[in-house]
Enzyme design. Structure first.
Site: not given
Ligand code: NAP
Length: 266
Positions: A50, A166
């Site tokens: 990622d 998050n």
């Protein structure tokens, strides 16, 4: 003119090996391959994890061309493909067995005493203290004062970034069909001395989030956009809002977000 695919890869042995196999197979399937964006680039393939996907999108400056990722990294949440699925991918791509998922991005406008600097992010923008000390920040949304925050920092996440930092900070995973901004506190202090919200705040994408350091022209604030950190002197205010830039992810038919979440997180 031949159809061109642009490839970006990190320097892991596995990524270089995958890149060599991919290039050979694409050339045999009548595509041109480049490591730059060409006039007729129709697809970008990012090889890595990622982190590499995020770097690829930043490197090509959020160009309006679909991206697909091949995971040779650790998690590979964004990645649609594993290296052993290259043949399946080429066949599905040629047969148009895919769809485009558009991801919202955010922009931070950092106002210092001397200049305004803009940063883009796909996952999140984080505002924290440069020296691991408590940060004190005033938070306003659309000009309305929300709180005086004290803690490790504040994180503003896109739906796409909701599964990244998050989530580790206690924020919620957001279905990509929802357009919103999530403001998640990082280690908020909530005592008699300092009062901060301890959960995420969910805002519409039309919101302008404004974060100002307690003292004017603060020099101890760090801004982190998708993992890349920036230090500016004399920060007065940071405004964060939805960007007009979008990332187009190419998804093969059958992709389903919540299947991916279960597979990667549980
Ligand atoms: P990194 O090592 O490139 O990434 C840290 C981890 O986050 C890796 O496992 C990465 O997957 C994963 N990741 C990145 N974006 C994701 C997404 N949208 N959904 C789920 N997982 C995701 O770290 P970095 O270079 O410092 O920063 C890149 C990103 O990492 C940041 O945008 C931030 O969201 C995330 N990060 C997370 C934490 C945390 O969770 N405490 C702390 C710092 C940064 P791969 O293994 O496939 O690369």
């Amino acid at each position: 003119m031949k159809r061109t695919i642009t490839i970006a890869y990190n320097n892991l042995d596995k990524s270089i090996e995958t890149k060599n196999i991919l290039v050979e197979k694409l050339l045999n399937s009548d595509f041109e391959v480049s490591e730059q964006i060409e006039e007729n680039t129709e697809l970008i393939i990012s090889i890595g994890g990622d982190g590499s996907f995020l770097q690829t999108v930043h490197k090509f400056d959020f160009v309006d061309i679909p991206v697909i990722a091949i995971n040779t990294g650790h998690l590979g949440f964004f990645a649609e493909l594993s290296p052993d699925k290259i043949d399946t991918f080429i066949s599905a791509y040629k047969n148009k067995e895919y769809f485009i998922q558009e991801a919202e991005t955010i922009e931070a406008n950092i106002c210092t005493e001397d200049e305004n600097i803009k940063l883009d992010a796909i996952n999140e923008i984080v505002i924290k203290n440069i020296q691991s000390r408590t940060v004190h920040l005033d938070l306003q949304v659309d000009g309305i004062k929300i709180e005086h925050f004290s803690g490790d920092g504040m994180l503003i996440s896109t739906p796409m970034g909701s599964t990244a930092y998050n989530y580790s900070a206690g924020g919620s995973i957001v279905d990509p069909n929802l357009n919103l901004l999530q403001l998640t506190p990082i280690a908020p202090m909530n005592t008699n001395a300092y009062r901060s919200f301890t959960s995420s705040i969910i805002l519409p994408t039309s919101s302008v989030i404004s974060i100002s350091p307690e003292f004017d022209f603060e020099n101890t604030i760090l801004i982190v956009a998708d993992g890349t950190q920036y230090k500016f002197t004399k920060i007065e205010e940071v405004k964060i809002y939805k960007s007009h830039k979008k990332v187009k992810l190419l998804r093969l038919n059958g992709y389903e977000f919540w299947n991916r979440v279960s597979e990667k997180f549980l």
